[in-house]
Design an enzyme around this catalytic site. Structure first.
Site, PDB file in Angstrom:
ATOM      1  N   ASP A   1      34.166 106.539  17.965  1.00  0.00           N
ATOM      2  CA  ASP A   1      35.105 106.025  18.870  1.00  0.00           C
ATOM      3  C   ASP A   1      34.768 104.759  19.056  1.00  0.00           C
ATOM      4  O   ASP A   1      35.077 103.996  20.091  1.00  0.00           O
ATOM      5  CB  ASP A   1      35.318 106.853  20.025  1.00  0.00           C
ATOM      6  CG  ASP A   1      36.674 106.723  21.110  1.00  0.00           C
ATOM      7  OD1 ASP A   1      37.690 106.366  20.224  1.00  0.00           O
ATOM      8  OD2 ASP A   1      36.568 106.893  22.193  1.00  0.00           O
TER       9      ASP A   1
ATOM     10  N   HIS B   1      40.198 105.283  19.892  1.00  0.00           N
ATOM     11  CA  HIS B   1      41.321 105.706  20.474  1.00  0.00           C
ATOM     12  C   HIS B   1      42.331 104.756  21.150  1.00  0.00           C
ATOM     13  O   HIS B   1      43.442 105.129  21.363  1.00  0.00           O
ATOM     14  CB  HIS B   1      40.993 107.031  21.309  1.00  0.00           C
ATOM     15  CG  HIS B   1      40.429 106.675  22.486  1.00  0.00           C
ATOM     16  ND1 HIS B   1      39.230 106.785  23.047  1.00  0.00           N
ATOM     17  CD2 HIS B   1      41.088 106.343  23.850  1.00  0.00           C
ATOM     18  CE1 HIS B   1      39.042 106.515  24.284  1.00  0.00           C
ATOM     19  NE2 HIS B   1      40.297 106.424  24.856  1.00  0.00           N
TER      20      HIS B   1
ATOM     21  N   SER C   1      38.870 103.011  29.348  1.00  0.00           N
ATOM     22  CA  SER C   1      38.425 103.417  27.954  1.00  0.00           C
ATOM     23  C   SER C   1      38.048 102.099  27.065  1.00  0.00           C
ATOM     24  O   SER C   1      38.864 100.948  27.061  1.00  0.00           O
ATOM     25  CB  SER C   1      39.303 104.065  26.960  1.00  0.00           C
ATOM     26  OG  SER C   1      39.504 105.513  27.530  1.00  0.00           O
TER      27      SER C   1
END
Length: 360
Positions: A110, A80, A188
């Site tokens: 992911d 993402h 992230s």
């Protein structure tokens, strides 16, 4: 000794004790020093078009974290972080920046792999740990770039294991590591470390009504990441182990919610797979919209299967060539069939993979 000297010496002793670091603090500091150079800052851009003038612009899209996988220039981050980007740049801890080339992704977990062309002596790969050995309560550290604040470390514990996290887009991440170490937007793709300074996860998501850290963050276990990344580097994409069937969530939700049958409907069988040779029966669809379900997978190796997510979670722990016992519901009868896992995935998986691959 005079009173003044006694007071001065006592002050020095007290001062030295007040500034002395504990062994735990020394360890924390060394973890950051030893791993800072393995973490990278990732910034992405996106092309937009002004249709009134047909002018193309490149605008910043966002930023995130990643870490160096090996000296060949491979970088691991979250899918993402780069999804929807037209270009990406990786900045190393020494301030040098490099254009990143997409290698491959596995959106379900992911995970994305990028590559940069940097001299090997500038690259310090992360050391890998063993996420299967984690225990609730042990210390963990997160290094990343929250809110663009580059190379930030936070500390916490493993709060829980094997969490199932549902994202706003409907995706599900199962088997996640839960932590109370502060993880915020920008973290992230960054690395989660154990107290030995070894990577045990990839920071991926937070639970937050406000958008900031509330002490509930999630990471992808490093053992799963390693399996996926090694395949992406070798083949350009992750070839997940498959029984050799077609299935989709829409039909499966109808099966589960409307017909109240828990399992995965076989919509198609891939020719050449062990499932095909074993005679699995796919569903039949008619022009009036009705469906005649064939075989329905209800368990694998004795583990209950209620959804496609359940099935994928079980198969991900295996490798291509393993034999699993698949329990099917055929009419009202249950039957167990040994099936060798294949790398042949159906056309639905292939189309989705092509749509989701970064193309910058």
């Amino acid at each position: 000794m005079s009173l003044f000297k006694k007071v001065f010496v006592a002050t020095l002793i007290a001062s030295s004790f007040s500034y002395a670091l504990t062994s735990q603090e020394h360890n924390d500091i060394n973890i950051f020093k030893n791993n800072r150079d393995s973490v990278v800052f990732i910034s992405t851009n996106k092309k937009i078009i002004d249709y009134t003038t047909l002018t193309r612009y490149i605008v910043p899209r966002g930023s995130g974290s990643g870490f160096i996988w090996n000296k060949d220039g491979y970088i691991v981050t979250n899918y993402h972080v780069v999804r929807g980007a037209s270009s990406a740049t990786v900045k190393l801890s020494d301030g040098k920046s490099y254009h990143a080339f997409p290698v491959g992704s596995y959106p379900r977990r992911d995970i994305t792999v990028l590559k940069i062309k940097a001299p090997q002596d500038e690259l310090k790969p992360i050391k890998l740990g063993n996420s299967d050995k984690l225990q609730v309560g042990q210390s963990v550290y997160a290094i990343g770039n929250p809110y663009g604040l580059d190379w930030t470390m936070t500390k916490g514990i493993v709060s829980a294991l094997n969490r199932k996290v549902t994202f706003s887009d409907g995706g599900v991440m199962s088997g996640a590591i839960q932590t109370d170490a502060a993880i915020n937007p920008g973290n992230s793709g960054g690395v989660m470390l154990d107290s030995s300074g070894r990577a045990i996860g990839v920071n991926s998501a937070i639970y937050s009504p406000s958008g900031g850290s509330v002490g509930i963050g999630f990471a992808i276990p490093i053992n799963l990441v390693k399996k996926v990344v090694d395949k992406i580097i070798k083949y350009g994409h992750y070839i997940k182990p498959s029984i050799g069937i077609e299935s989709d969530d829409i039909t499966n939700n109808y099966l589960n919610n409307t017909l109240n049958i828990k399992g995965v409907a076989v919509l198609g069988v891939i020719r050449g797979s062990d499932a095909y040779n074993s005679g699995l029966i796919p569903a039949r669809f008619y022009s009036d919209g009705s469906v005649d379900f064939g075989d329905i997978i209800v368990a694998v190796d004795g583990k209950k299967v209620s959804s496609i997510t359940d099935l994928d979670d079980i198969l991900e722990k295996h490798k291509i060539g393993d034999i699993v016992n698949v329990t099917i519901l055929r009419g009202r009868a249950r039957k167990s069939i040994p099936i060798k896992l294949t790398g042949l995935n159906g056309w639905l998986d292939c189309v989705q993979a092509l749509q989701q691959e970064p193309k910058y």
